[in-house]
Design a protein around this motif. Sequence first.
Motif, short mmCIF file in Angstrom:
data_model
loop_
_atom_site.label_atom_id
_atom_site.label_comp_id
_atom_site.label_asym_id
_atom_site.label_seq_id
_atom_site.Cartn_x
_atom_site.Cartn_y
_atom_site.Cartn_z
N VAL A 1 20.54 40.76 48.19
CA VAL A 1 20.13 41.76 47.21
C VAL A 1 21.00 41.59 45.97
CG1 VAL A 1 19.70 44.23 46.82
CG2 VAL A 1 19.63 43.32 49.14
N PRO A 2 20.61 40.68 45.07
CA PRO A 2 21.47 40.36 43.91
C PRO A 2 21.76 41.55 43.01
CG PRO A 2 19.74 38.72 44.18
CD PRO A 2 19.40 39.85 45.10
N GLN A 3 20.89 42.55 43.04
CA GLN A 3 21.08 43.71 42.16
C GLN A 3 22.05 44.74 42.74
OE1 GLN A 3 18.15 42.85 43.52
NE2 GLN A 3 16.62 42.41 41.92
N ALA A 4 22.56 44.50 43.94
CA ALA A 4 23.46 45.47 44.58
C ALA A 4 24.78 45.56 43.82
CB ALA A 4 23.72 45.08 46.03
N VAL A 5 25.19 46.79 43.54
CA VAL A 5 26.45 47.07 42.86
C VAL A 5 27.14 48.22 43.59
CG1 VAL A 5 25.73 46.20 40.60
CG2 VAL A 5 25.29 48.59 41.21
N LEU A 6 28.40 48.44 43.28
CA LEU A 6 29.18 49.43 44.01
C LEU A 6 29.95 50.33 43.05
CD1 LEU A 6 30.42 50.53 46.70
CD2 LEU A 6 32.18 48.74 46.45
N ALA A 7 29.81 51.65 43.24
CA ALA A 7 30.58 52.64 42.50
C ALA A 7 31.59 53.26 43.46
CB ALA A 7 29.68 53.72 41.93
N VAL A 8 32.88 53.10 43.14
CA VAL A 8 33.96 53.59 44.00
C VAL A 8 34.57 54.83 43.34
CG1 VAL A 8 36.18 53.06 45.08
CG2 VAL A 8 34.45 51.25 44.79
N VAL A 9 34.40 55.98 43.98
CA VAL A 9 34.90 57.25 43.45
C VAL A 9 36.14 57.65 44.24
CG1 VAL A 9 34.36 59.64 42.91
CG2 VAL A 9 32.55 57.91 42.85
N GLY A 10 37.24 57.85 43.55
CA GLY A 10 38.49 58.21 44.20
C GLY A 10 39.63 57.38 43.66
N ASP A 11 40.84 57.78 44.00
CA ASP A 11 42.02 57.07 43.53
C ASP A 11 43.04 57.03 44.65
OD1 ASP A 11 43.57 55.65 41.75
OD2 ASP A 11 43.38 57.13 40.14
N GLY A 12 44.09 56.23 44.45
CA GLY A 12 45.12 56.14 45.47
C GLY A 12 45.89 54.85 45.38
N GLN A 13 46.73 54.64 46.38
CA GLN A 13 47.68 53.54 46.36
C GLN A 13 47.05 52.16 46.39
OE1 GLN A 13 49.09 55.02 50.32
NE2 GLN A 13 49.24 52.87 50.86
N MET A 14 45.80 52.05 46.80
CA MET A 14 45.14 50.75 46.93
C MET A 14 44.38 50.33 45.68
SD MET A 14 45.51 49.36 50.02
CE MET A 14 44.03 48.36 50.25
N ARG A 15 44.39 51.14 44.63
CA ARG A 15 43.50 50.86 43.50
C ARG A 15 43.75 49.49 42.89
NH1 ARG A 15 41.19 54.84 38.86
NH2 ARG A 15 40.10 53.26 37.65
N ALA A 16 44.98 49.18 42.56
CA ALA A 16 45.28 47.90 41.91
C ALA A 16 44.89 46.73 42.82
CB ALA A 16 46.76 47.83 41.54
N ALA A 17 45.21 46.85 44.11
CA ALA A 17 44.88 45.78 45.05
C ALA A 17 43.37 45.61 45.17
CB ALA A 17 45.49 46.08 46.41
N LEU A 18 42.63 46.71 45.17
CA LEU A 18 41.18 46.62 45.25
C LEU A 18 40.58 45.99 44.00
CD1 LEU A 18 40.46 50.10 46.87
CD2 LEU A 18 39.98 47.88 47.91
N GLN A 19 41.11 46.34 42.85
CA GLN A 19 40.63 45.73 41.62
C GLN A 19 40.90 44.23 41.62
OE1 GLN A 19 42.78 48.41 38.98
NE2 GLN A 19 40.87 49.37 38.34
N ASP A 20 42.08 43.83 42.09
CA ASP A 20 42.40 42.41 42.18
C ASP A 20 41.46 41.70 43.14
OD1 ASP A 20 44.48 42.76 40.41
OD2 ASP A 20 46.05 42.80 41.94
N GLU A 21 41.17 42.34 44.28
CA GLU A 21 40.29 41.73 45.27
C GLU A 21 38.86 41.59 44.74
OE1 GLU A 21 39.62 40.03 49.16
OE2 GLU A 21 41.29 40.26 47.75
N ALA A 22 38.39 42.60 44.01
CA ALA A 22 37.07 42.49 43.41
C ALA A 22 37.00 41.31 42.45
CB ALA A 22 36.73 43.79 42.68
N GLY A 23 38.05 41.13 41.66
CA GLY A 23 38.09 39.98 40.77
C GLY A 23 38.12 38.67 41.51
N ARG A 24 38.90 38.60 42.58
CA ARG A 24 38.98 37.37 43.36
C ARG A 24 37.64 36.99 43.98
NH1 ARG A 24 39.68 35.20 48.15
NH2 ARG A 24 39.31 37.14 49.28
#
Length: 378
Positions: A221-244
């Motif tokens: 499903v190429p059009q699939a996207v994800l909206a992540v609502v919330g904050d916390g200690q993992m934010r920077a790591a999650l952003q890095d992982e999304a980029g990777r």
Amino acid sequence: MEIVHCVENLARGGLERTVLDLVAAQREAGHRCRVLCLYEPGQLASELVAQGVQVEACRKGAGLDVAGMRRMRASLRRSPGAVLHTHNAAAHYHAVAAGWGLPLGCVVNTRHGMGMANAGSRKEWLYRRSMPLTDHVVGVCEAARERFAAQGVRPRGELLAIPNGIRLERFAMATAQARAALAAELGWPHDSRIIGTVGRLHPVKDQPRLLHALHVLRAQVPQAVLAVVGDGQMRAALQDEAGRLGLQDAVRFLGDRDDVPRLLAGMEAFALPSLSEGYSVALLEACATGLPIVATDVGGNREIVHDGRNGRLVPSADTGALASALAEVLQDRELAERMGKAGREWIVAEGSFRTMASRYQRLYAGKHAAGAATMEAA
């Protein structure tokens, strides 16, 4: 009746939102309520203050903070005979210790999760030591009640389950128009298939698993996207992982939000990949919005998500199963619509905050039945 709710703080989260809704229902029923925070007030305190509810912060420091405990005891002394309703372990044993010898009424503790994996921890040991001064302990799902019983939690009254409830009037059913508007707001194409998740960014929520599942899913499903609502200690790591993973254009990290109902109405499916859950308020809110749900089969999730009816349950820590279930609900629109409607019907019948409040009221008054399932809403 006067009811004093004791929490660690009123930071933005499912537990804290449940306390706000419970206070609102109790005040509507004519009871006097105030909230005592063990630590700082937190972001949601202003909502209660605006409604005329007193919020006090003990501002307890680390370790044995005598000054913080004195502030808590002085506050409890002002409410002789009041119901003391504490939320989670630390708030409970601190409040019980601070209230030692005071003429309190019924003492009720609600555990909003499944408890710590290590039942032998100092925190859980202190919690169990407070049980002789605790009238009732409430788990927010049957799975939690069973776990606490196995861990030796024995109040002088009952250990029972009362599921959380939410304010249904805050939530409208998801629509195609709302999805198009949210896609435009977040900078995505109008035909994007928006998956949402709501929760603190913490290892127990396993959001990295959801990123990996999205990576797999987009092959189907190429059009699939994800909206992540919330904050916390993992934010920077999650952003890095999304980029990777090359998902930087397919994922939006929205942080803490006070417009969650509006955001949910613009989503097409809801995902909760947690490794552990109690009775998830986020899942209740997804049901109220009519979203098909894909959640891990942990804790109380199966008491909300009925597999094949209003969503899919998958094993925890299984990227392939998570991706496959998301593909199913995105590729079969008729199935997704049926699941969404079933979720909304279920929560209207079982999950309102007034139903939750009436069950607590009967518990305070000593008129509860053997379990929450036998209690009828007032």
